[in-house]
Design an enzyme around this catalytic site. Sequence first.
Site, PDB file in Angstrom:
ATOM      1  N   ASP A  65       0.905  -1.200  -0.095  1.00  0.00           N
ATOM      2  CA  ASP A  65      -0.192  -0.080  -0.166  1.00  0.00           C
ATOM      3  C   ASP A  65       1.016   1.328  -0.017  1.00  0.00           C
ATOM      4  OD1 ASP A  65       0.829  -0.187   2.816  1.00  0.00           O
ATOM      5  OD2 ASP A  65      -1.080   0.543   3.455  1.00  0.00           O
ATOM      6  N   TYR A  67       2.999   4.950   0.848  1.00  0.00           N
ATOM      7  CA  TYR A  67       3.632   5.418   1.850  1.00  0.00           C
ATOM      8  C   TYR A  67       2.643   6.440   2.476  1.00  0.00           C
ATOM      9  CZ  TYR A  67       8.067   3.956  -0.391  1.00  0.00           C
ATOM     10  OH  TYR A  67       9.072   3.224  -0.952  1.00  0.00           O
ATOM     11  N   PHE A  78       6.546   1.840  -4.193  1.00  0.00           N
ATOM     12  CA  PHE A  78       7.593   1.909  -3.778  1.00  0.00           C
ATOM     13  C   PHE A  78       8.476   3.315  -4.184  1.00  0.00           C
ATOM     14  CE2 PHE A  78       7.479  -2.846  -4.170  1.00  0.00           C
ATOM     15  CZ  PHE A  78       8.102  -2.913  -2.845  1.00  0.00           C
ATOM     16  N   HIS A 188      11.348  -9.487   0.396  1.00  0.00           N
ATOM     17  CA  HIS A 188      11.003  -8.170   0.456  1.00  0.00           C
ATOM     18  C   HIS A 188      12.435  -7.267   0.632  1.00  0.00           C
ATOM     19  CE1 HIS A 188       8.995  -4.125   1.185  1.00  0.00           C
ATOM     20  NE2 HIS A 188       7.986  -4.694   0.753  1.00  0.00           N
TER      21      HIS A 188
END
Length: 222
Positions: A65, A67, A78, A188
């Site tokens: 989701d 920031y 990202f 990740h």
Amino acid sequence: MKSHLNSSWQTILATEIQKPYFNDLMLAVTNEYEINSCFPPKDLLFSAFDYCSFDDLKVVIIGQDPYHGEGEANGLCFSVNENMKIPPSLRNIFRELNSDLDSLFLPTSGNLERWAKQGILLLNATLSVQKDKPNSHKHLNWGKFTDAVIQEISDKKSNVVFLLWGNFAHKKGLKIDRTKHLVLESGHPSPMSANQGKWFGNKHFSKTNDYLKSKGIQEIHW
């Protein structure tokens, strides 16, 4: 709130965005933005689709989701707006990119619009978030919509590279047809995962370009 997907996605997702749940989703999102401080700005909710048309799509990167800090999110997973501090996960993405491609310089901007414009769909599973509350809009049914997006890409495109980073993205990509697409998985890029040896050395950027080149598709200028 109406979706303002660009015309190529409007066509591909026409059936989906006419379903009752999607109308309910848009109403719920509108309500959230009216009563809370939410990100990204409303006009950037569908930026991932606006920058990367369905026809030009080559690569899909799946995030969780947006920031949740002030001024960061710009609708691309990202990615952060210009002049914002580069977040830890993105810093690790750049470090791996740098190592993988033997680059001399790390990017100084965390704005990934340059990737999106080359045919990379930077897709968060949930497209909105409340300020300072990560994953706060998970309940809004965004996941159903983004699952449908991934399914349409899998069904109607060929030779797309899916970059699935972390367990959440792995699960999101379970239904991708791996006989006609390249799916690359790793841990990740967050510091916790990266420091456990699950991120660095995956070479996803060079592998992506090698695959695209083998299919006669223009490589990504990372």
